[in-house]
Design an enzyme around this catalytic site. Structure first.
Site, PDB file in Angstrom:
ATOM      1  N   GLU A 171     -42.123  38.878  -6.321  1.00  0.00           N
ATOM      2  CA  GLU A 171     -41.704  38.542  -4.857  1.00  0.00           C
ATOM      3  C   GLU A 171     -41.800  39.754  -4.175  1.00  0.00           C
ATOM      4  O   GLU A 171     -40.711  40.419  -3.948  1.00  0.00           O
ATOM      5  CB  GLU A 171     -40.360  37.613  -4.901  1.00  0.00           C
ATOM      6  CG  GLU A 171     -39.918  37.094  -3.596  1.00  0.00           C
ATOM      7  CD  GLU A 171     -38.513  36.483  -3.979  1.00  0.00           C
ATOM      8  OE1 GLU A 171     -37.945  36.916  -2.523  1.00  0.00           O
ATOM      9  OE2 GLU A 171     -38.279  35.952  -4.311  1.00  0.00           O
TER      10      GLU A 171
ATOM     11  N   HIS B   4     -43.299  41.769  -0.683  1.00  0.00           N
ATOM     12  CA  HIS B   4     -43.658  41.428   0.535  1.00  0.00           C
ATOM     13  C   HIS B   4     -44.594  42.413   1.439  1.00  0.00           C
ATOM     14  O   HIS B   4     -44.536  43.481   0.808  1.00  0.00           O
ATOM     15  CB  HIS B   4     -42.472  40.990   1.398  1.00  0.00           C
ATOM     16  CG  HIS B   4     -41.578  39.979   0.524  1.00  0.00           C
ATOM     17  ND1 HIS B   4     -41.572  38.695   0.409  1.00  0.00           N
ATOM     18  CD2 HIS B   4     -40.240  40.353  -0.035  1.00  0.00           C
ATOM     19  CE1 HIS B   4     -40.348  38.100  -0.232  1.00  0.00           C
ATOM     20  NE2 HIS B   4     -39.946  38.920  -0.593  1.00  0.00           N
TER      21      HIS B   4
ATOM     22  N   HIS C 200     -40.004  29.892  -1.513  1.00  0.00           N
ATOM     23  CA  HIS C 200     -39.213  30.834  -1.065  1.00  0.00           C
ATOM     24  C   HIS C 200     -38.284  30.289   0.067  1.00  0.00           C
ATOM     25  O   HIS C 200     -38.749  29.790   0.853  1.00  0.00           O
ATOM     26  CB  HIS C 200     -40.106  32.115  -0.384  1.00  0.00           C
ATOM     27  CG  HIS C 200     -39.347  33.261  -0.007  1.00  0.00           C
ATOM     28  ND1 HIS C 200     -38.654  33.548   1.092  1.00  0.00           N
ATOM     29  CD2 HIS C 200     -38.929  34.474  -0.903  1.00  0.00           C
ATOM     30  CE1 HIS C 200     -37.971  34.834   1.129  1.00  0.00           C
ATOM     31  NE2 HIS C 200     -38.018  35.366   0.157  1.00  0.00           N
TER      32      HIS C 200
ATOM     33  N   ASP D 174     -38.013  42.019  -4.836  1.00  0.00           N
ATOM     34  CA  ASP D 174     -37.885  41.762  -3.486  1.00  0.00           C
ATOM     35  C   ASP D 174     -38.322  42.925  -2.611  1.00  0.00           C
ATOM     36  O   ASP D 174     -37.773  43.080  -1.558  1.00  0.00           O
ATOM     37  CB  ASP D 174     -36.559  41.156  -3.304  1.00  0.00           C
ATOM     38  CG  ASP D 174     -36.527  40.388  -2.010  1.00  0.00           C
ATOM     39  OD1 ASP D 174     -37.564  40.087  -1.378  1.00  0.00           O
ATOM     40  OD2 ASP D 174     -35.456  39.864  -1.580  1.00  0.00           O
TER      41      ASP D 174
END
Length: 321
Positions: free
Chosen positions: A7, A9, A159, A284
């Site tokens: 996860e 980004h 998500h 994250d």
């Protein structure tokens, strides 16, 4: 030990510009703090990975509120983001892999883009940001997405997204400073809504219709490991159309990352509920530094066998890496 994160980004300049125009100020401030790292698909990102001993990132477009745009614009932005991400993966194939970004306002077109990303670009699945214009994925209009996921044999990463305005107004207003925004997102709201979203998918019979479908959720299971037994016990009073118990769907069709969660008690609960075979490590990034994730992973009170599964083995199996 090989380490894979799922996860993680990024954003493109074009998506960032449009997102800034349509997202609330609190969200824009949130992005601004990590903007440089979101935009980077090379040296900065890899340096941060190297410093924390992360071998491979599965990257996805950060939540930019594409469903707030007209569909042609959103579709074009998502496709461009996918092409740019594919270029980054091709440039660093040992360090990056990808989940597809989709504009779900036109599900048939989204499914076609999903297929293009997997078959032509080599992507490992798709990451979807919660509801689309407030509509949950159990709505029949989104069936083409799940048909594509099962046919392609790749997972859907579900998500969280920002709450619809009516929810924001009812639950998260009247609080000091940015605390309402924070409560509606990473502090609480994101997780309970995504957990409910997953329950809706189970209750809808989605996994009876698509028995090979796999869903990934982050944030240590979006509160579901703690609550699934209670949800099953209560919902069983009104559920007669499903072939299996809710807990079975959860244990068989859901994979859980720890993204953003770096304390041991939620992990131990998750292991007791779904087992180590369905837990995957994530950070994250760049919202959380890779170093925080590494410190957590290195201190996990689990066996070496389970650590290997969480660190890389489960991701390799699920994503065919």
């Amino acid at each position: 030990m090989r380490t894979i994160t799922l996860e993680e980004h990024f954003i493109t300049p074009e998506v960032l510009k449009k997102s800034t125009e349509i997202q609330p100020a609190s969200r824009n401030n949130f992005l601004k703090a990590v903007e440089e790292k979101l935009l980077d698909l090379g040296k900065i990102r890899i340096a941060d990975m190297d410093a924390a001993g992360i071998d491979l990132q599965i990257m996805s477009l950060t939540n930019a509120g594409l469903d707030k745009l007209d569909s042609p614009t959103a579709t074009a932005l998502a496709r461009d983001a996918n092409d740019r991400l594919a270029d980054a993966v091709n440039a660093y194939p040992q360090r990056f892999a990808a989940f597809a970004a989709l504009d779900l306002q036109q599900p048939e077109k989204a499914a076609a883009e999903f297929e293009r990303c997997v078959r032509k670009l080599g992507f490992k699945g798709t990451l979807i940001h919660g509801t689309t214009k407030g509509i949950f994925l159990d709505d029949a209009r989104f069936t083409p997405i799940f048909e594509a996921a099962q046919a392609l044999d790749v997972p859907v990463y579900l998500h969280p997204t920002l709450p619809p305005k009516c929810v924001e107004d009812a639950y998260f207003t009247g609080l000091p400073g940015d605390t309402g925004f924070l409560l509606s997102t990473a502090a609480w709201g994101w997780h309970v809504e995504t957990g409910m979203h997953c329950l809706r998918l189970m209750i809808s019979g989605l996994f009876d219709r698509f028995p090979k479908l796999n869903i990934i959720i982050g944030h240590m299971g979006e509160d579901l490991p703690f609550s699934i037994a209670r949800a099953e016990a209560v919902l069983s009073r009104g559920v007669s159309h499903l072939k299996r118990r809710l807990g079975e769907y959860f244990q068989e069709h859901f994979y859980i990352t720890n993204s953003g969660y770096f304390t041991v008690p939620p992990l131990l609960c998750t292991m007791q509920v779904v087992g180590a075979d369905h837990i995957l490590f994530s950070v994250d990034y760049p919202y959380t530094p890779n170093s925080v994730g590494r410190k957590f992973l290195d201190a996990l009170p689990v066996s070496l066998e389970d650590l290997r599964k969480i660190s890389h083995g489960n991701a390799e199996r699920l994503l065919k890496l």
